[in-house]
Write a protein that holds these residues in place. Structure first.
Motif, short mmCIF file in Angstrom:
data_model
loop_
_atom_site.label_atom_id
_atom_site.label_comp_id
_atom_site.label_asym_id
_atom_site.label_seq_id
_atom_site.Cartn_x
_atom_site.Cartn_y
_atom_site.Cartn_z
N UNK A 30 -11.78 -10.97 2.71
CA UNK A 30 -10.70 -11.90 2.40
C UNK A 30 -9.58 -11.16 1.66
N UNK A 31 -9.95 -10.25 0.76
CA UNK A 31 -8.95 -9.45 0.05
C UNK A 31 -8.17 -8.56 1.03
N UNK A 32 -8.85 -8.02 2.03
CA UNK A 32 -8.17 -7.20 3.03
C UNK A 32 -7.15 -8.04 3.81
N UNK A 33 -7.54 -9.28 4.15
CA UNK A 33 -6.60 -10.18 4.82
C UNK A 33 -5.37 -10.39 3.95
N UNK A 34 -5.59 -10.63 2.65
CA UNK A 34 -4.47 -10.88 1.72
C UNK A 34 -3.59 -9.65 1.59
N UNK A 35 -4.18 -8.47 1.44
CA UNK A 35 -3.41 -7.23 1.32
C UNK A 35 -2.57 -6.98 2.56
N UNK A 36 -3.17 -7.21 3.72
CA UNK A 36 -2.44 -7.00 4.97
C UNK A 36 -1.25 -7.96 5.06
N UNK A 37 -1.45 -9.21 4.68
CA UNK A 37 -0.36 -10.19 4.72
C UNK A 37 0.75 -9.80 3.75
N UNK A 38 0.38 -9.37 2.54
CA UNK A 38 1.41 -8.95 1.56
C UNK A 38 2.21 -7.77 2.08
N UNK A 39 1.54 -6.82 2.71
CA UNK A 39 2.23 -5.65 3.27
C UNK A 39 3.18 -6.07 4.39
N UNK A 40 2.77 -7.04 5.18
CA UNK A 40 3.62 -7.50 6.28
C UNK A 40 4.85 -8.24 5.78
N UNK A 41 4.73 -8.93 4.65
CA UNK A 41 5.88 -9.65 4.10
C UNK A 41 7.01 -8.69 3.80
N UNK A 42 6.68 -7.56 3.24
CA UNK A 42 7.73 -6.60 2.85
C UNK A 42 8.20 -5.74 4.01
N UNK A 43 7.42 -5.65 5.07
CA UNK A 43 7.76 -4.75 6.17
C UNK A 43 8.28 -5.49 7.40
N UNK A 44 8.41 -6.79 7.30
CA UNK A 44 8.70 -7.58 8.49
C UNK A 44 10.17 -7.54 8.90
N UNK A 45 10.44 -6.94 10.07
CA UNK A 45 11.79 -6.97 10.64
C UNK A 45 12.00 -8.28 11.39
N UNK A 46 10.95 -8.74 12.05
CA UNK A 46 10.99 -9.99 12.80
C UNK A 46 9.92 -10.90 12.21
#
Length: 186
Positions: free
Chosen positions: A65-81
């Motif tokens: 579950x923590x890995x899911x959260x970390x991945x989502x947080x990383x995507x928030x900052x890296x999201x072009x689309x």
């Protein structure tokens, strides 16, 4: 708290990886000795890190579950689309979680081991942030919130459990998250 030695950290990581694999296949029925063998460590090493099978099980679920959260947080900052990122992540979480009943159950819980340690709250917050960005970009309908999204994930996991391989049903849910293009009448 005393810092763990490098070899102890590696052994703990090996045990967690082996346990995730074993629990995904056999659930709680898998003996700890089998997990130790799969990890390439002795049973004593497993017991030093995890006093019971339930403690190991909880650690595996929390880590995922923590890995899911970390991945989502990383995507928030890296999201072009933001829309594409949101939908890709939403589908990926469902596909990955559907492979492991323990993860399915943890995501469906509103309380319990995954959420007591805050991992569930972190996951929900990160997922809500991805959702908000996708909504701001006009890619996701505005009348969905984080709780709705979690309910949809749990529903998709239930569908996958009872009708494995129902890709078309997941597409129906994804399409339902997109904004309505025209006003309904009648």
């Amino acid at each position: 708290m005393e810092k763990m030695r490098a070899d102890a950290r590696r052994n703990r990581a090996k045990v967690l990886a082996a346990a995730e694999e074993a629990f995904a296949l056999d659930g709680l029925a898998v003996p700890l000795d089998d997990i130790a063998r799969l990890a390439g460590v002795g049973a004593g090493t497993v017991y030093r890190h995890f006093p019971s099978k339930e403690a190991l099980f909880q650690a595996v679920v929390l880590e995922r579950i923590q890995q899911f959260a970390e991945e989502a947080r990383a995507l928030v900052t890296a999201a072009d689309d933001p829309g594409a990122v949101f939908f890709d992540y939403f589908v990926r979480v469902i596909r990955q979680a559907s492979l492991n009943r323990a993860i399915c159950d943890a995501l469906a819980e509103s309380s319990g081991h995954a959420f007591k340690a805050g991992a569930g709250d972190e996951f929900r917050a990160a997922l809500a942030e991805l959702l908000a960005r996708a909504q701001a970009a006009g890619a996701v309908r505005p009348d969905i919130d984080g709780d709705d999204l979690r309910a949809l994930i749990v529903g998709c996991l239930a569908v996958e459990r009872y009708a494995p391989g129902s890709e078309h049903l997941l597409r129906v849910v994804v399409d339902g998250l997109r904004p309505v293009e025209r006003v309904r009448t009648g």
